[in-house]
Design an enzyme around this catalytic site. Structure first.
Site, PDB file in Angstrom:
ATOM      1  N   CYS A  32      -6.270  -4.473   6.908  1.00  0.00           N
ATOM      2  CA  CYS A  32      -7.449  -3.600   6.942  1.00  0.00           C
ATOM      3  C   CYS A  32      -8.592  -4.096   6.070  1.00  0.00           C
ATOM      4  O   CYS A  32      -9.753  -3.790   6.336  1.00  0.00           O
ATOM      5  CB  CYS A  32      -7.062  -2.177   6.540  1.00  0.00           C
ATOM      6  SG  CYS A  32      -6.619  -1.984   4.800  1.00  0.00           S
ATOM      7  N   CYS A  66       0.835  -1.206   0.000  1.00  0.00           N
ATOM      8  CA  CYS A  66       0.000   0.000   0.000  1.00  0.00           C
ATOM      9  C   CYS A  66       0.867   1.253   0.000  1.00  0.00           C
ATOM     10  O   CYS A  66       0.591   2.210  -0.734  1.00  0.00           O
ATOM     11  CB  CYS A  66      -0.931  -0.013   1.210  1.00  0.00           C
ATOM     12  SG  CYS A  66      -2.075   1.382   1.272  1.00  0.00           S
TER      13      CYS A  66
END
Length: 359
Positions: free
Chosen positions: A195, A97
């Site tokens: 997440c 990410c």
């Protein structure tokens, strides 16, 4: 300086944005919408997180926007996560990410809009050297240091990184500051898991997307000792949840030693067989030039593991790292961060490991 503050909805990014304002920068807050789902209960990319980020931006007094990066996140992070596990590797989605979303897609858009830097709540430090090189260093607080997941960043990215929390001694002080600033996220719990997996059950989540794939669990002698419904649900070093049908001959625990995706086989054995004396693979650098000449350094193979003294050098276009003492349970696909003191030299994507014969 015109700063784009990436606000996850947590306390760290909120305080980082507030500090950027205190420093006199022209700050705009943005929350990255990373999930394609309209609902969610946990993580750093749920609707609740967007609301928390918006409230923090309002309290700080900065403009705030929500930008949709769900398509890029799906392709670069989630799809990569699935394909890596399918290939018997163990990826780090936070690192991906940072590499592809926060400091690539977001940074490109920020620069195109005239911003000078992207500000985040990461605990790390960037210094400009006399020779014009931007150096990435550990945070002052080693307990909160996040340089491991930033080690993949290169000069073009580091030039535009702004980490206001890098010199903060502790997370407790950040929460205290948030409370004093009237930020409602001051007591919001930290997010530690992946997440985009709401249940935190990685194996079950992967099974829903990859499907059931029955296979054998064998020991290091090639004997069948159990079965599984998907090798992707296992990772090197795993001990719990193996459900073996026969005990080890020596009575000691067995650990996952390897995952063989072609044969869909999980290999288990004693902890000693998890020992690794050499790591190698593709690499990126933060500005350091690795050569065939070995350098003294330290290597960190997990986000929260201790660094180990090592040497590093180039061999056949790949980076080779030899720790001074063995490291254990290192999986292909993991990232290793290379350091000299507090400075991050680069990142190794582990493709191969070696165990030397015992003397």
């Amino acid at each position: 300086m015109k700063v784009l503050a990436a606000m996850s909805g947590g306390v760290d990014s909120a305080v980082a944005a507030a500090r950027a304002v205190d420093m006199g920068h022209d700050v705009v807050g943005v929350h990255l919408a990373l999930s394609r789902s309209a609902s969610g209960k946990r993580g750093c990319c749920t609707p609740r997180d967007a609301q928390d980020a918006a409230q923090a931006a309002q309290a700080i007094g900065i403009p705030f926007y929500v930008w949709d990066f769900s398509e890029e996140f799906q392709e670069k992070v989630i799809d990569n996560f699935i394909s890596e596990y399918s290939a018997g590797r163990t990826p780090n989605p936070c690192l991906r990410c940072n590499e592809h979303i926060k400091f690539s897609s977001l940074l490109r858009r920020a620069l195109a809009l005239g911003f000078d830097a992207v500000c985040t709540g990461h605990y790390a430090r960037v210094f400009l050297d006399e020779d014009g090189t931007y150096q990435l260093h550990r945070a002052s607080s080693w307990a909160k240091d996040q340089s491991y997941v930033l080690a993949v960043l290169q000069q073009a990215q580091l030039k535009h990184c702004y980490f206001p929390l890098g010199a903060t001694p502790s997370k407790k002080l950040v929460r205290q500051e948030a409370d004093e600033r009237g930020l409602k996220v001051s007591k919001k719990p930290d997010s530690h898991d992946v997440c985009f997996i709401p249940s935190s059950n990685t194996g079950a989540w992967l099974s829903q997307r990859i499907g059931r794939r029955d296979g054998d669990i064998i020991d290091d002698l090639g004997q069948r000792v159990g079965s599984h419904t998907g090798a992707f649900a296992y990772t090197v070093g795993q001990r719990k949840g193996l459900r073996l049908s026969s005990p080890a001959w020596d009575g000691k625990p067995r650990y996952v030693l390897d995952i063989e995706p072609i044969s869909n086989t999980v290999v288990v054995g004693p902890r000693e067989s998890l020992r690794v004396d050499e790591l190698s693979g593709a690499f990126t650098t933060t500005g350091w030039c690795f050569t065939s000449r070995p350098i003294e350094c330290s290597v960190q193979v997990r986000a929260h593991s201790d660094p180990v003294s090592a040497i590093a050098f180039i061999r056949d276009d790949v980076l080779v790292v030899r720790p001074d003492e063995p490291v254990f349970a290192v999986a292909k696909g993991q990232s290793a961060a290379i350091y000299r003191g507090t400075r991050v030299l680069g990142q190794l994507m582990i493709d191969n490991t070696k165990k030397y014969a015992s003397s």
